[in-house]
Design a protein around this motif. Structure first.
Motif, PDB file in Angstrom:
ATOM      1  N   MET A   1       0.817  -1.204   0.000  1.00 42.21           N
ATOM      2  CA  MET A   1       0.000   0.000   0.000  1.00 42.21           C
ATOM      3  C   MET A   1       0.861   1.270   0.000  1.00 42.21           C
ATOM      4  SD  MET A   1      -3.110   1.074  -0.208  1.00 42.21           S
ATOM      5  CE  MET A   1      -4.263  -0.217   0.316  1.00 42.21           C
ATOM      6  N   LEU A   2       2.097   1.151   0.432  1.00 44.93           N
ATOM      7  CA  LEU A   2       3.005   2.302   0.451  1.00 44.93           C
ATOM      8  C   LEU A   2       3.521   2.656  -0.943  1.00 44.93           C
ATOM      9  CD1 LEU A   2       5.072   1.423   3.641  1.00 44.93           C
ATOM     10  CD2 LEU A   2       3.674   3.484   3.345  1.00 44.93           C
ATOM     11  N   LYS A   3       3.223   1.779  -1.933  1.00 40.21           N
ATOM     12  CA  LYS A   3       3.767   1.991  -3.275  1.00 40.21           C
ATOM     13  C   LYS A   3       2.652   2.199  -4.307  1.00 40.21           C
ATOM     14  CE  LYS A   3       7.645  -1.210  -2.443  1.00 40.21           C
ATOM     15  NZ  LYS A   3       8.269  -2.474  -2.913  1.00 40.21           N
ATOM     16  N   THR A   4       2.964   3.020  -5.292  1.00 37.52           N
ATOM     17  CA  THR A   4       2.143   3.132  -6.496  1.00 37.52           C
ATOM     18  C   THR A   4       3.060   2.854  -7.675  1.00 37.52           C
ATOM     19  OG1 THR A   4       0.646   4.763  -5.532  1.00 37.52           O
ATOM     20  CG2 THR A   4       0.716   4.622  -7.933  1.00 37.52           C
TER      21      THR A   4
ATOM     22  N   THR B   1      -2.008   0.196  -7.475  1.00 39.16           N
ATOM     23  CA  THR B   1      -1.844   0.179  -6.024  1.00 39.16           C
ATOM     24  C   THR B   1      -2.335  -1.169  -5.502  1.00 39.16           C
ATOM     25  OG1 THR B   1      -4.033   1.196  -5.722  1.00 39.16           O
ATOM     26  CG2 THR B   1      -2.127   2.665  -5.792  1.00 39.16           C
ATOM     27  N   PHE B   2      -2.077  -1.437  -4.250  1.00 39.81           N
ATOM     28  CA  PHE B   2      -2.472  -2.710  -3.639  1.00 39.81           C
ATOM     29  C   PHE B   2      -3.984  -2.913  -3.770  1.00 39.81           C
ATOM     30  CE2 PHE B   2      -3.649  -4.992   0.441  1.00 39.81           C
ATOM     31  CZ  PHE B   2      -3.312  -6.250  -0.041  1.00 39.81           C
ATOM     32  N   GLY B   3      -4.346  -4.026  -4.399  1.00 42.05           N
ATOM     33  CA  GLY B   3      -5.756  -4.397  -4.463  1.00 42.05           C
ATOM     34  C   GLY B   3      -6.466  -4.083  -5.745  1.00 42.05           C
ATOM     35  N   ASN B   4      -5.849  -3.288  -6.649  1.00 42.34           N
ATOM     36  CA  ASN B   4      -6.585  -2.946  -7.865  1.00 42.34           C
ATOM     37  C   ASN B   4      -6.130  -3.728  -9.091  1.00 42.34           C
ATOM     38  OD1 ASN B   4      -4.175  -1.681  -8.525  1.00 42.34           O
ATOM     39  ND2 ASN B   4      -5.096   0.279  -9.060  1.00 42.34           N
ATOM     40  N   MET B   5      -5.391  -4.818  -8.858  1.00 45.57           N
ATOM     41  CA  MET B   5      -4.990  -5.693  -9.951  1.00 45.57           C
ATOM     42  C   MET B   5      -5.084  -7.137  -9.476  1.00 45.57           C
ATOM     43  SD  MET B   5      -1.617  -5.430 -12.380  1.00 45.57           S
ATOM     44  CE  MET B   5      -2.327  -4.117 -13.369  1.00 45.57           C
ATOM     45  N   ALA B   6      -5.210  -8.072 -10.409  1.00 42.65           N
ATOM     46  CA  ALA B   6      -5.315  -9.492 -10.057  1.00 42.65           C
ATOM     47  C   ALA B   6      -4.131  -9.908  -9.184  1.00 42.65           C
ATOM     48  CB  ALA B   6      -5.347 -10.349 -11.316  1.00 42.65           C
TER      49      ALA B   6
ATOM     50  N   ARG C   1      -8.591   0.003   4.115  1.00 41.93           N
ATOM     51  CA  ARG C   1      -8.616  -0.602   2.780  1.00 41.93           C
ATOM     52  C   ARG C   1      -7.767  -1.871   2.737  1.00 41.93           C
ATOM     53  NH1 ARG C   1      -9.562  -0.453  -2.446  1.00 41.93           N
ATOM     54  NH2 ARG C   1      -7.877  -0.664  -3.969  1.00 41.93           N
ATOM     55  N   ILE C   2      -6.619  -1.863   3.377  1.00 37.29           N
ATOM     56  CA  ILE C   2      -5.767  -3.060   3.430  1.00 37.29           C
ATOM     57  C   ILE C   2      -6.547  -4.235   4.006  1.00 37.29           C
ATOM     58  CG2 ILE C   2      -3.748  -4.100   4.546  1.00 37.29           C
ATOM     59  CD1 ILE C   2      -2.457  -1.281   4.417  1.00 37.29           C
ATOM     60  N   LYS C   3      -7.230  -3.990   5.122  1.00 39.10           N
ATOM     61  CA  LYS C   3      -7.995  -5.059   5.779  1.00 39.10           C
ATOM     62  C   LYS C   3      -9.115  -5.580   4.886  1.00 39.10           C
ATOM     63  CE  LYS C   3      -7.039  -3.519  10.520  1.00 39.10           C
ATOM     64  NZ  LYS C   3      -7.613  -2.947  11.761  1.00 39.10           N
ATOM     65  N   LYS C   4      -9.816  -4.667   4.209  1.00 39.06           N
ATOM     66  CA  LYS C   4     -10.918  -5.076   3.338  1.00 39.06           C
ATOM     67  C   LYS C   4     -10.420  -5.907   2.166  1.00 39.06           C
ATOM     68  CE  LYS C   4     -14.125  -1.292   4.373  1.00 39.06           C
ATOM     69  NZ  LYS C   4     -14.795  -0.073   3.831  1.00 39.06           N
TER      70      LYS C   4
END
Length: 265
Positions: free
Chosen positions: A49-52, A99-104, A150-153
């Motif tokens: 999550m710290l990275k884009t 970002t974390f979570g928006n890709m497979a 968001r990380i938890k979800k």
């Protein structure tokens, strides 16, 4: 007093609703209640999550083609030069910001390990094969409460999906279900004919069938046909009437009016 609880439509609907509640209770027991966020998963999610990442991709439905492209890249070919000649380049005028979570997850696991200028090995998803290249990595110094939530979800959702797939594969392993072929062919044809004969009705609508449409479809079958076993479970086979009633409660939408699309749905 009026025996409405014994009316056919009411009993079919109550049976349908009962099955929904039983299904949801089973899902909660076997999947939802087993979702746990481990420390390692949370730590991994936090780091991501710290990275884009700024990313572009090469895509192919052909495994041999994607392997040849990957071999060329390994041997020094330019990713951008190959991409420039491919149709997927048209939808990538700008970099995708990942970002974390928006890709497979399958792709995410690879690209978050890369440095700018590096690319993944071929990754297979349902629709085909991908090779992704990272062009830049933007880092945040800290996360806010919204990021943590968001990380938890994301972790919960992915864990839930994994548990569901495991349960589904185990529960249905070895199970084969057959339908009555003549009834299936006739049902498909009757739906096709209904759409064809009611084109004005569907003119401004999607090809969605529910109670109104299926009540008309049912009239195309004789009393004998409607009572025949349609879904041939070994125990408690389902009649065509029961099947149509459940389908009418759920509703179904067809991609097109072609007989092949009707059958595949």
């Amino acid at each position: 007093k009026q025996n409405l609880d014994k009316a056919e439509d009411f009993t079919y609907l109550m049976d349908y609703l009962q099955n929904i509640y039983l299904r949801d209770a089973l899902y909660k027991k076997e999947i939802k209640d087993k979702v746990v966020i481990t420390d390692s998963a949370f730590f991994d999610g936090t780091n991501k999550m710290l990275k884009t990442l700024k990313v572009k991709f090469i895509f192919s439905v052909d495994e041999n083609e994607i392997k040849e492209i990957y071999s060329s890249l390994i041997n020094g070919a330019s990713f951008d030069s190959i991409l420039a000649l491919r149709p997927e380049n048209l939808e990538q005028k700008n970099y995708a910001e990942v970002t974390f979570g928006n890709m497979a997850p399958e792709i995410e696991e690879q690209i978050f390990k890369l440095m700018p200028g590096e690319f993944t090995s071929p990754v297979k998803l349902k629709e085909g094969w991908y090779i992704c290249k990272v062009y830049d990595v933007i880092k945040k110094s800290d996360l806010n409460s919204s990021d943590i939530s968001r990380i938890k979800k994301i972790i919960e959702s992915r864990t839930e999906d994994k548990l569901y797939q495991e349960f589904y594969n185990k529960f249905f392993k070895g199970i084969k279900v057959h339908v009555d072929r003549p009834l299936f062919e006739k049902l498909s044809t009757e739906i096709f004919n209904f759409i064809k004969q009611n084109q004005n009705y569907f003119n401004d609508k999607k090809l969605r069938f529910s109670e109104t449409e299926f009540s008309q479809i049912q009239k195309s079958f004789s009393k004998e046909e409607i009572g025949l076993p349609f879904v041939k479970f070994e125990d408690s086979p389902i009649s065509l009437k029961y099947f149509l009633k459940n389908l009418s409660f759920t509703g179904i939408e067809f991609d097109s009016a072609s007989i092949d699309d009707i059958k595949s749905n």
